[in-house]
Scaffold this active site. Structure first.
Site, PDB file in Angstrom:
ATOM      1  N   HIS A   1       0.872  -1.237  -0.035  1.00 49.71           N
ATOM      2  CA  HIS A   1      -0.198  -0.086   0.193  1.00 49.71           C
ATOM      3  C   HIS A   1       1.088   1.254  -0.022  1.00 49.71           C
ATOM      4  CE1 HIS A   1      -3.704  -2.327   0.568  1.00 49.71           C
ATOM      5  NE2 HIS A   1      -2.961  -3.007   1.402  1.00 49.71           N
ATOM      6  N   LEU A   2       0.799   1.838  -1.157  1.00 53.59           N
ATOM      7  CA  LEU A   2       1.681   3.238  -1.206  1.00 53.59           C
ATOM      8  C   LEU A   2       1.104   4.602  -0.706  1.00 53.59           C
ATOM      9  CD1 LEU A   2       3.860   2.170  -4.245  1.00 53.59           C
ATOM     10  CD2 LEU A   2       4.548   2.183  -1.963  1.00 53.59           C
ATOM     11  N   ARG A   3      -0.305   4.334  -0.838  1.00 57.14           N
ATOM     12  CA  ARG A   3      -1.257   5.422  -0.311  1.00 57.14           C
ATOM     13  C   ARG A   3      -1.279   6.750  -1.177  1.00 57.14           C
ATOM     14  NH1 ARG A   3      -3.632   1.820   2.580  1.00 57.14           N
ATOM     15  NH2 ARG A   3      -2.600   1.559   4.686  1.00 57.14           N
TER      16      ARG A   3
ATOM     17  N   ASN B   1      -6.279   0.596  -3.281  1.00 60.83           N
ATOM     18  CA  ASN B   1      -7.218   1.106  -2.503  1.00 60.83           C
ATOM     19  C   ASN B   1      -6.505   2.557  -1.975  1.00 60.83           C
ATOM     20  OD1 ASN B   1      -5.233   0.136  -0.609  1.00 60.83           O
ATOM     21  ND2 ASN B   1      -6.673  -0.270   1.026  1.00 60.83           N
TER      22      ASN B   1
ATOM     23  N   ASP C   1      -8.412  -5.265  -2.690  1.00 62.02           N
ATOM     24  CA  ASP C   1      -7.726  -5.560  -1.391  1.00 62.02           C
ATOM     25  C   ASP C   1      -8.111  -4.536  -0.272  1.00 62.02           C
ATOM     26  OD1 ASP C   1      -6.030  -6.923   0.570  1.00 62.02           O
ATOM     27  OD2 ASP C   1      -5.092  -4.924   0.486  1.00 62.02           O
TER      28      ASP C   1
ATOM     29  N   HIS D   1      -8.874 -10.384  -1.577  1.00 64.59           N
ATOM     30  CA  HIS D   1      -8.914 -10.280  -0.215  1.00 64.59           C
ATOM     31  C   HIS D   1     -10.133 -11.081   0.556  1.00 64.59           C
ATOM     32  CE1 HIS D   1      -9.209  -7.529   3.627  1.00 64.59           C
ATOM     33  NE2 HIS D   1     -10.150  -8.280   3.732  1.00 64.59           N
TER      34      HIS D   1
ATOM     35  N   ASP E   1       1.976  -6.903   2.404  1.00 64.34           N
ATOM     36  CA  ASP E   1       1.060  -6.274   2.843  1.00 64.34           C
ATOM     37  C   ASP E   1       1.331  -4.896   3.729  1.00 64.34           C
ATOM     38  OD1 ASP E   1      -1.897  -5.268   3.054  1.00 64.34           O
ATOM     39  OD2 ASP E   1      -2.313  -7.062   4.536  1.00 64.34           O
TER      40      ASP E   1
ATOM     41  N   HIS F   1       0.255   3.656   8.102  1.00 55.70           N
ATOM     42  CA  HIS F   1      -1.000   4.383   8.501  1.00 55.70           C
ATOM     43  C   HIS F   1      -0.564   5.732   9.414  1.00 55.70           C
ATOM     44  CE1 HIS F   1      -4.340   2.134   7.398  1.00 55.70           C
ATOM     45  NE2 HIS F   1      -3.693   0.950   7.867  1.00 55.70           N
TER      46      HIS F   1
ATOM     47  N   GLY G   1      -3.604  -2.487   9.880  1.00 54.47           N
ATOM     48  CA  GLY G   1      -2.455  -2.454   9.075  1.00 54.47           C
ATOM     49  C   GLY G   1      -1.085  -2.516   9.677  1.00 54.47           C
TER      50      GLY G   1
HETATM   51  N1  LIG Z   1      -4.116  -5.191   5.749  1.00 52.83           N
HETATM   52  C1  LIG Z   1      -4.410  -4.189   6.190  1.00 52.83           C
HETATM   53  O1  LIG Z   1      -4.767  -4.220   7.748  1.00 52.83           O
HETATM   54  N2  LIG Z   1      -4.909  -3.293   5.865  1.00 52.83           N
HETATM   55  C2  LIG Z   1      -5.095  -2.582   4.640  1.00 52.83           C
HETATM   56  C3  LIG Z   1      -6.212  -3.058   3.862  1.00 52.83           C
HETATM   57  C4  LIG Z   1      -6.921  -4.166   4.622  1.00 52.83           C
HETATM   58  O2  LIG Z   1      -6.718  -5.259   3.989  1.00 52.83           O
HETATM   59  O3  LIG Z   1      -7.687  -3.973   5.384  1.00 52.83           O
HETATM   60  C5  LIG Z   1      -4.804  -1.153   4.357  1.00 52.83           C
HETATM   61  O4  LIG Z   1      -4.952  -0.660   3.272  1.00 52.83           O
HETATM   62  O5  LIG Z   1      -4.543  -0.509   5.334  1.00 52.83           O
END
Ligand SMILES: NC(=O)N[C@@H](CC(=O)O)C(=O)O
Length: 432
Positions: free
Chosen positions: A59-61, A91, A151, A178, A310, A314, A329
């Site tokens: 996840h690169l946000r 996402n 995902d 997912h 994964d 955050h 996450g």
């Molecule tokens: N793996 C995680 O706990 N979080 C993921 C998305 C998700 O799968 O809920 C996220 O984008 O933060």
């Protein structure tokens, strides 16, 4: 920067020490006692060269949550972790469900130039699970998307899942699911079991994952398409995958480093904090020691094909709050190799297979996943297996701090990473 590098006395994937000459982006020569005038010399004594690691699940946000991570900061974290390619999850905000967004992420990856960023496209519009996204347009874009995933959300509707699997057959694509039956995980906060009962938190039962994997392998078999299972987390899921593979279903599966090492007991208190420390909140949740043992065995055996991080950065306000309000996450890119080394031991060929060769194949990244050999792209990483490191969150290159390994001592250190002959990491530091 030099345009050629001579790495002296390095072990290629655990073999006898040898020299590697890197020139014009490729491995020019491999053998003992090489000489090369003008080449920058790297001391490879005691180091192991692995094909550059490939992450199927990052996840690169960006776009949307650049306070938590950007394509550039995530790329730097990846390079420092030994990665040369990462698949960026869809996402984001806006969701990567159009050619425009996947091309933006692809271009940002190119501009950062630290790893190859391969965008993953969303399966459904806005990840809402109602209408198929423009899969064909994303496949035809400059990002040449082959992997699609909602995902963070499950493609729960079986009819939509079937259509998605059918659609991607046209261009050799794969649906990465997912696996979480949403009706079984409403309000879930952690793994459903003895610990959730003791802590009074609503449980996420293993069967919510296993039921979707079972359904999806049957759908994939029925339509003759490819399925990839994201973050497999339970012993029951391993049993379903073993059965499906024995039937010849085109299914692959990944496991995260954290599901190979950590258990739900940590929610009751662990070295990084607790009880109820949200650093241990993740989706799917940390499971039991029996699940961890089954996942490790499945990874060694090949029932699980790949390790995927994964990596889920955050921002502080989304993590350092009450458990129920915290986002799920954990960070993963900068610690994955160390965790896998801790779990598997110095099984270099197995590590290369599960963290580079197989994920490159699953993602269709033809330039990646090759052991350093003459004529191959010089895309590899150098690991010091004898080094031990204490994970210090403030030293991470990620913009976020949510590592569950804070304060833990882990084996292995990435000394250098090369992408097509250019170092992205040297002496354990990012070059940019
Ligand atoms: N793996 C995680 O706990 N979080 C993921 C998305 C998700 O799968 O809920 C996220 O984008 O933060």
């Amino acid at each position: 920067m030099s345009d050629s590098y001579l790495i002296k006395g390095v072990s290629v994937v655990g073999g006898k020490p040898t020299d590697l000459l890197v020139r014009d982006g490729v491995v020019a020569e491999v053998g003992p006692g090489l000489r090369a005038a003008g080449a920058a010399v790297v001391d490879g004594d005691g180091l192991v060269a692995l094909p550059g690691l490939v992450d199927l699940h990052t996840h690169l946000r960006e776009p949307g949550r650049e306070d938590a991570e950007t394509v550039e900061s995530g790329s730097r974290a990846a390079a420092l972790g030994g990665y040369t390619a990462v698949c960026a999850m869809a996402n984001t905000s806006p969701v990567a469900d159009t050619a425009g967004v996947v091309e933006q992420v692809w271009r940002l990856g190119r501009e950062a130039g630290l790893v190859d960023v391969q965008p993953i496209g969303a399966v459904t519009v806005g990840l809402a699970g109602e209408h198929l996204a423009e899969l064909g347009a994303m496949a035809d874009s400059t990002a040449t998307v082959r992997m699609f995933s909602d995902d963070g959300h499950c493609v729960a509707d079986p009819r939509l899942m079937r259509r998605a699997l059918e659609y991607v057959k046209a261009f050799g694509g794969v649906i990465a699911q997912h696996a979480e039956e949403p009706r079984l995980t409403e309000g879930a906060q952690m793994h459903e079991g003895e610990v959730s009962t003791r802590l009074g938190l609503t449980g996420w039962p293993a069967v919510a994952e296993e039921a979707i994997i079972a359904r999806d392998v049957l759908l994939a078999e029925h339509v003759g398409s490819r399925l990839h299972v994201c973050h497999t987390s339970t012993a029951g899921s391993v049993a379903v995958l073993r059965h499906a593979k024995a039937r010849g279903v085109a299914v692959t599966a990944e496991v995260t480093p954290h599901h190979l090492l950590l258990t739900d007991e940590l929610v009751g208190g662990g070295p990084a904090g607790g009880p109820y420390d949200p650093v241990y909140k993740v989706n799917p949740p940390l499971r039991t020691a029996a699940d961890v043992a089954a996942l490790r065995a499945a990874l060694a055996e090949g029932v699980i094909d790949a390790v995927a991080t994964d990596h889920a950065p955050h921002a502080v306000e989304d993590k350092e709050c009450e458990w129920a309000y915290a986002r799920p996450g954990m960070l993963g890119l900068e610690t994955a190799l160390s965790v896998v080394l801790d779990v598997l031991g110095p099984e270099w060929d197995l590590i290369a297979e599960r963290m580079s060769r197989t994920p490159a194949r699953i993602a269709g990244l033809a330039e990646h996943g090759h052991d350093p050999a003459p004529g191959r792209p010089a895309t590899f990483t150098l690991v010091d297996p004898a080094a031990r490191r204490r994970v210090e969150p403030s030293e991470l290159a990620s913009r976020s701090r949510n590592t569950p390994y804070a304060g833990l001592e882990l084996p292995g250190r990435i000394v250098a990473t090369f992408l097509r002959g250019e170092p992205t990491v040297l002496d354990g530091k990012a070059v940019r």
